[in-house]
Design a protein around this motif. Structure first.
Motif, PDB file in Angstrom:
ATOM      1  N   ARG A   1       2.005   1.724  -3.584  1.00 12.92           N
ATOM      2  CA  ARG A   1       0.947   2.153  -4.510  1.00 12.92           C
ATOM      3  C   ARG A   1       0.431   3.548  -4.209  1.00 12.92           C
ATOM      4  O   ARG A   1      -0.089   4.232  -5.096  1.00 12.92           O
ATOM      5  CB  ARG A   1      -0.216   1.158  -4.475  1.00 12.92           C
ATOM      6  N   SER A   2       0.567   3.990  -2.959  1.00 16.17           N
ATOM      7  CA  SER A   2       0.018   5.288  -2.580  1.00 16.17           C
ATOM      8  C   SER A   2       0.843   6.463  -3.091  1.00 16.17           C
ATOM      9  O   SER A   2       0.401   7.605  -3.009  1.00 16.17           O
ATOM     10  CB  SER A   2      -0.098   5.381  -1.054  1.00 16.17           C
ATOM     11  N   ARG A   3       2.010   6.202  -3.626  1.00 18.27           N
ATOM     12  CA  ARG A   3       2.895   7.261  -4.113  1.00 18.27           C
ATOM     13  C   ARG A   3       3.091   7.094  -5.616  1.00 18.27           C
ATOM     14  O   ARG A   3       3.846   6.221  -6.055  1.00 18.27           O
ATOM     15  CB  ARG A   3       4.247   7.203  -3.385  1.00 18.27           C
TER      16      ARG A   3
ATOM     17  N   ARG B   1       0.835  -1.212   0.000  1.00 17.03           N
ATOM     18  CA  ARG B   1       0.000   0.000   0.000  1.00 17.03           C
ATOM     19  C   ARG B   1       0.865   1.255   0.000  1.00 17.03           C
ATOM     20  O   ARG B   1       0.535   2.248  -0.664  1.00 17.03           O
ATOM     21  CB  ARG B   1      -0.929   0.007   1.216  1.00 17.03           C
ATOM     22  N   GLU B   2       1.953   1.224   0.753  1.00 14.79           N
ATOM     23  CA  GLU B   2       2.845   2.383   0.778  1.00 14.79           C
ATOM     24  C   GLU B   2       3.450   2.634  -0.605  1.00 14.79           C
ATOM     25  O   GLU B   2       3.649   3.775  -1.006  1.00 14.79           O
ATOM     26  CB  GLU B   2       3.960   2.163   1.803  1.00 14.79           C
TER      27      GLU B   2
END
Length: 404
Positions: A221-223, A218-219
């Protein structure tokens, strides 16, 4: 009377601080040993078996466990003490390299034992690689991260310049087995230095292993600036595999012989060092954008090889392309270490390594097949288009342009 302000004193170079100096010294030693091993391994396996297939097997035994276990290594480095994991993996790799060295020195090396030791070393590398960024971040102040990463990049590049020469000296004088013994000794000393290094632990909430993996992803994909850059970096590694597969034969057949290929690699190593030195001095306002654009220069040697350009042009272009890589690495590491929370940094870095390295076996496998079907110019040109397109396309991503 107007008030006067005093500028803050400049930060000392990270090498003036004991924790980073210990980490840096261990890294230099292990990098030097690792730079010697590839040539020694290739020569030893080929001399023992006379088979390139046997060499491919040994290399695959090192790469496959590394790719499979990298996400696991990222979770463990975040959950537990990254320093302790790095120390343990140094000891494991010390034992693996020492075993190979003793096998070669015995005069009758067992291929399967060497392959097994390579697999153990590859697995240990999967657990050690995600610890690099947390260790750097834990040993220097945030303001000193850029110079610390540049110093690490310079060390890596310098060992790539001197490593082949040291490997040649060892192979010609005392035999390839001693190259592995040297690598084992470098890991032992690195472990000893890590043993006296103290880094404050980062508390991480305990979740299930799968939940930790998902949180790291998630970290990523979030950027948007991160995952799109990883696509570009993966394309670069795939293209590098194509060049490494087809380049030697082209050099021998068209560019003047094996000496041309050796010169190209040496110029590339010097370019890598020059790029790292440049990164130590420059702080671009848009670091990710600048670094990705520099990485696009790898298309130049690919296109020149495809077009059967003169050797001097190909060699010069390769040196420039490697300078782009040398510039990117410390710049990228600094941005990631500043942008990603400490408690997930190792997992994010492990996905970086996984996606980057996974493209290399694809390049190794597809390049010879495409060359047999259409000639080497087609896969070289295709790789050039892919790497240039992916790297340049990151300029269209808002996050890439926003990171300053």
């Amino acid at each position: 009377m107007p008030a006067t302000t005093t500028a803050p004193p400049p930060l000392p170079h990270p090498l003036r601080t004991r924790p980073f100096r210990l980490l840096f010294a261990g890294r230099v030693l292990s990098l030097t040993g690792d730079a010697v091993v590839p040539a020694a391994l290739a020569l030893a396996v080929l001399e023992a078996t006379g088979s390139t297939g046997a060499l491919a097997l040994v290399l695959a035994c090192a790469m496959v466990p590394k790719l499979v276990l990298l996400p696991v290594g990222g979770v463990l480095a975040d959950r537990f003490d990254a320093r302790a994991i790095a120390l343990a993996m140094d000891l494991v790799r010390c034992a693996a390299q020492l075993l190979v060295g003793l096998q070669l020195l015995s005069g009758g090396p067992d291929l399967w034992l060497i392959a097994a030791a390579s697999a153990v070393g590859g697995a240990a590398g999967a657990f050690a690689m995600p610890t690099g960024s947390p260790l750097v971040r834990g040993t220097v102040a945030p303001e000193a991260l850029h110079r610390a990463n540049a110093a690490m990049g310079i060390a890596y590049s310098a060992t790539r310049v001197g490593g082949p020469a040291l490997a040649g000296a060892l192979i010609l004088t005392v035999g390839p087995g001693w190259a592995f013994v040297l690598d084992a000794a470098s890991f032992a000393v690195s472990a000893a230095l890590l043993a006296v290094l103290r880094i404050a632990p980062v508390p991480v909430p305990r979740r299930s292993f799968v939940a930790d993996l998902r949180e790291g992803w998630r970290e990523v994909r979030s950027r948007d600036w991160y995952w799109t850059s990883l696509v570009a970096h993966s394309a670069w590694n795939g293209a590098a595999a194509v060049l490494a597969t087809l380049g030697p034969a082209i050099a021998v057949d068209r560019l003047g012989g094996a000496g041309t290929w050796v010169l190209l690699l040496q110029v590339g190593a010097v370019g890598l060092l020059a790029g790292s030195l440049l990164a130590d001095r420059l702080k671009p306002s848009r670091p990710v954008l600048t670094a990705n654009l520099a990485l696009a220069s790898y298309a130049l040697p690919l296109l020149l090889l495809a077009a059967e350009a003169p050797a001097a042009l190909v060699i010069g272009a390769y040196g420039l392309a490697q300078a782009g890589l040398g510039f990117l690495t410390p710049v990228w590491d600094t941005v990631v270490q500043r942008a990603v929370p400490e408690q997930v940094l190792a997992r994010v870095v492990s996905y970086d390594w996984l996606l980057s390295l996974a493209a290399m076996p694809v390049g190794y496998a597809l390049a010879p097949l495409a060359a047999d079907a259409w000639g080497p110019g087609v896969p070289l040109a295709a790789a050039a288009v892919v790497v240039a397109g992916c790297c340049l396309a990151t300029a269209l991503v808002p996050g890439v342009r926003r990171i300053r």
